[in-house]
Design a protein around this motif. Structure first.
Motif, short mmCIF file in Angstrom:
data_model
loop_
_atom_site.label_atom_id
_atom_site.label_comp_id
_atom_site.label_asym_id
_atom_site.label_seq_id
_atom_site.Cartn_x
_atom_site.Cartn_y
_atom_site.Cartn_z
N GLU A 33 0.63 -1.45 0.27
CA GLU A 33 0.39 0.00 -0.05
C GLU A 33 0.18 1.49 0.03
N ILE A 34 0.63 1.70 -1.13
CA ILE A 34 1.50 3.61 -0.50
C ILE A 34 0.82 4.28 0.08
N THR A 35 1.28 4.60 1.23
CA THR A 35 0.85 5.34 2.16
C THR A 35 1.24 7.12 1.71
N GLU B 202 4.90 -1.94 9.12
CA GLU B 202 5.40 -0.48 8.68
C GLU B 202 6.17 0.28 7.87
N PRO B 203 5.39 1.61 7.08
CA PRO B 203 5.40 2.14 6.17
C PRO B 203 7.16 2.19 5.65
N LYS B 204 7.78 2.42 4.79
CA LYS B 204 9.21 2.64 5.10
C LYS B 204 9.06 3.69 3.11
N TYR B 205 10.20 3.76 3.07
CA TYR B 205 10.70 4.87 1.62
C TYR B 205 11.45 3.79 1.15
N LEU C 15 13.69 1.67 2.36
CA LEU C 15 14.72 2.32 3.39
C LEU C 15 14.59 2.75 4.91
N THR C 16 14.92 2.03 5.71
CA THR C 16 13.76 2.68 7.43
C THR C 16 13.87 4.25 7.25
#
Length: 72
Positions: free
Chosen positions: A7-9, A35-38, A56-57
Motif C-alpha cells: 500500500e502506497i501510504t 510499518e511503511p518504509k521509504y 529504506l528505514t
C-alpha cells in the motif's frame, strides 16, 4: 508466484520518467501490512507493475541524505 501486497501510504515525488512512461518514484510503502518504509523504484503509470527497487528505514534515508549533501 505469490502476489506482492503493498500500500502506497504517501507519494513523496517522481525523480524521472523513462521513454516507456515508467516513473522512478520515492514513496512511503507498507509491504505486507508492515510499518511503511521509504521506497525508491520504477513504476508503471497506474502502479500495476513495478521494477526492482530499494527500501529504506527512516534512519537509512537520513544517512543517505547526509551522504548526498556531501556531493557538489
Amino acid at each position: 508466484m505469490a502476489e506482492i501486497k503493498f500500500e502506497i501510504t504517501k507519494t513523496i515525488g517522481t525523480i524521472s520518467t523513462s521513454p516507456k512512461g515508467w516513473n522512478k518514484e520515492l514513496n512511503l510503502i507498507s509491504w505486507s501490512g508492515n510499518e511503511p518504509k521509504y521506497d525508491l523504484r520504477d513504476w508503471a503509470r497506474d502502479h500495476s507493475k513495478m521494477g526492482k527497487g530499494v527500501t529504506l528505514t527512516d534512519q537509512e534515508l537520513k544517512a543517505l541524505k547526509e551522504l548526498l549533501n556531501t556531493i557538489e
